[in-house]
Write a protein that holds these residues in place. Structure first.
Motif, PDB file in Angstrom:
ATOM      1  N   GLU A  93      20.217  -2.027  27.954  1.00 34.45           N
ATOM      2  CA  GLU A  93      20.576  -0.640  27.630  1.00 34.45           C
ATOM      3  C   GLU A  93      21.926  -0.230  28.209  1.00 34.45           C
ATOM      4  O   GLU A  93      22.604   0.618  27.655  1.00 34.45           O
ATOM      5  CB  GLU A  93      19.506   0.336  28.150  1.00 34.45           C
ATOM      6  N   ALA A  94      22.287  -0.807  29.359  1.00 33.46           N
ATOM      7  CA  ALA A  94      23.467  -0.301  30.072  1.00 33.46           C
ATOM      8  C   ALA A  94      24.554  -1.351  30.254  1.00 33.46           C
ATOM      9  O   ALA A  94      25.388  -1.215  31.148  1.00 33.46           O
ATOM     10  CB  ALA A  94      23.030   0.264  31.428  1.00 33.46           C
ATOM     11  N   GLU A  97      28.191  -0.347  31.058  1.00 41.29           N
ATOM     12  CA  GLU A  97      28.176   0.991  31.654  1.00 41.29           C
ATOM     13  C   GLU A  97      28.445   0.889  33.154  1.00 41.29           C
ATOM     14  O   GLU A  97      28.250  -0.169  33.764  1.00 41.29           O
ATOM     15  CB  GLU A  97      26.813   1.657  31.422  1.00 41.29           C
ATOM     16  N   PRO A  98      28.878   1.988  33.786  1.00 40.18           N
ATOM     17  CA  PRO A  98      29.090   1.964  35.238  1.00 40.18           C
ATOM     18  C   PRO A  98      27.782   1.652  35.970  1.00 40.18           C
ATOM     19  O   PRO A  98      26.691   1.915  35.458  1.00 40.18           O
ATOM     20  CB  PRO A  98      29.553   3.386  35.558  1.00 40.18           C
ATOM     21  N   GLY A 101      25.206   4.275  36.135  1.00 37.07           N
ATOM     22  CA  GLY A 101      24.464   4.421  34.886  1.00 37.07           C
ATOM     23  C   GLY A 101      23.293   3.450  34.802  1.00 37.07           C
ATOM     24  O   GLY A 101      22.242   3.778  34.247  1.00 37.07           O
ATOM     25  N   LYS A 102      23.473   2.266  35.358  1.00 40.59           N
ATOM     26  CA  LYS A 102      22.385   1.289  35.393  1.00 40.59           C
ATOM     27  C   LYS A 102      21.241   1.808  36.277  1.00 40.59           C
ATOM     28  O   LYS A 102      20.065   1.717  35.912  1.00 40.59           O
ATOM     29  CB  LYS A 102      22.898  -0.068  35.903  1.00 40.59           C
ATOM     30  N   ASN A 174      23.310   8.017  23.912  1.00 37.97           N
ATOM     31  CA  ASN A 174      24.757   8.065  23.731  1.00 37.97           C
ATOM     32  C   ASN A 174      25.028   9.184  22.726  1.00 37.97           C
ATOM     33  O   ASN A 174      24.659   9.063  21.550  1.00 37.97           O
ATOM     34  CB  ASN A 174      25.263   6.718  23.205  1.00 37.97           C
ATOM     35  N   THR A 191      25.813  13.189  33.016  1.00 33.11           N
ATOM     36  CA  THR A 191      26.440  12.256  32.083  1.00 33.11           C
ATOM     37  C   THR A 191      27.118  11.178  32.916  1.00 33.11           C
ATOM     38  O   THR A 191      27.893  11.487  33.829  1.00 33.11           O
ATOM     39  CB  THR A 191      27.459  12.964  31.175  1.00 33.11           C
ATOM     40  N   GLY A 193      29.190   7.550  32.265  1.00 31.36           N
ATOM     41  CA  GLY A 193      29.744   6.648  31.261  1.00 31.36           C
ATOM     42  C   GLY A 193      29.478   7.190  29.875  1.00 31.36           C
ATOM     43  O   GLY A 193      29.731   8.362  29.580  1.00 31.36           O
ATOM     44  N   ASN A 194      28.926   6.345  28.997  1.00 34.91           N
ATOM     45  CA  ASN A 194      28.636   6.756  27.614  1.00 34.91           C
ATOM     46  C   ASN A 194      27.241   7.347  27.444  1.00 34.91           C
ATOM     47  O   ASN A 194      26.871   7.702  26.333  1.00 34.91           O
ATOM     48  CB  ASN A 194      28.773   5.552  26.681  1.00 34.91           C
ATOM     49  N   HIS A 195      26.477   7.420  28.526  1.00 28.45           N
ATOM     50  CA  HIS A 195      25.105   7.921  28.427  1.00 28.45           C
ATOM     51  C   HIS A 195      24.963   9.332  28.982  1.00 28.45           C
ATOM     52  O   HIS A 195      25.511   9.667  30.018  1.00 28.45           O
ATOM     53  CB  HIS A 195      24.137   7.009  29.205  1.00 28.45           C
TER      54      HIS A 195
END
Length: 199
Positions: A93-94, A97-98, A101-102, A174, A191, A193-195
């Protein structure tokens, strides 16, 4: 030859489980000797146990730790198999991502397990089907079956250490690719990153 092959596979599984938890069998005892510079947070993250549980198990009334002292490590709240499943979902999923975010994705899984509105086990949350669709796209497209990377494994341990202290995120998406209008109606918590994470 078949016995040797089975023995090698079993040994590989044991080694991979040890690599996942970050500790060897001898280190997985119920005690931990505090090293200089360690904090309750670092120790809780290493073992993947909630920091509150670690402090409670040791009767800690402050965050002060002394090098050389021994800490009791409480039992993990989830199994090694569930940690691995979470880490594989986090990776899928991540990816890209930063790191934060994980950790947040892993936290969503734990928050769902704790919520009365979702199944009450990691496995049931990850494989949940709602309205004929899997809750997580990587389960549907098979990405869940790819091995987790080290960052995703550590993110799961951090989420476990942080358990019960977050802002209660139950969803992530996203906003640039989401097609569900319903998800946009949920209260945004953060929020990264992109999530976008939401309650």
């Amino acid at each position: 030859m078949k016995k040797l092959k089975k023995l090698m596979i079993a040994t590989g599984l044991i080694l991979s489980m040890s690599a996942f938890t970050g500790v060897t069998k001898s280190e997985a005892a119920t005690n931990h000797k505090v090293q200089s510079g360690e904090t309750y947070w670092k120790i809780a993250s290493k073992y993947g146990v909630p920091i509150n549980s670690l402090m409670k198990a040791n009767g800690a009334s402050s965050s002060l730790l002394y090098a050389g002292s021994n800490l009791a490590i409480p039992n993990a709240t989830i199994s090694a198999a569930d940690k691995d499943l979470m880490a594989r979902l986090v990776r899928a999923e991540a990816v890209g991502e930063p790191y934060a975010g994980k950790v947040a994705v892993a936290t969503v899984i734990l928050n769902r397990v704790a919520s009365p509105d979702f199944p009450n086990s990691v496995r049931e949350v990850v494989y949940q089907i709602s309205n004929g669709h899997y809750a997580f796209t990587p389960v549907q497209n098979g990405q869940i079956n790819q091995p987790a990377d080290a960052a995703s494994k550590q993110a799961v341990n951090e989420a476990l250490a942080f358990q019960g202290q977050g802002n209660g995120s139950l969803f992530f998406y996203n906003p640039n690719t989401a097609v569900s209008k319903w998800i946009f109606s949920r209260e945004t918590t953060v929020t990264i990153g992109n999530h976008r994470f939401a309650k």
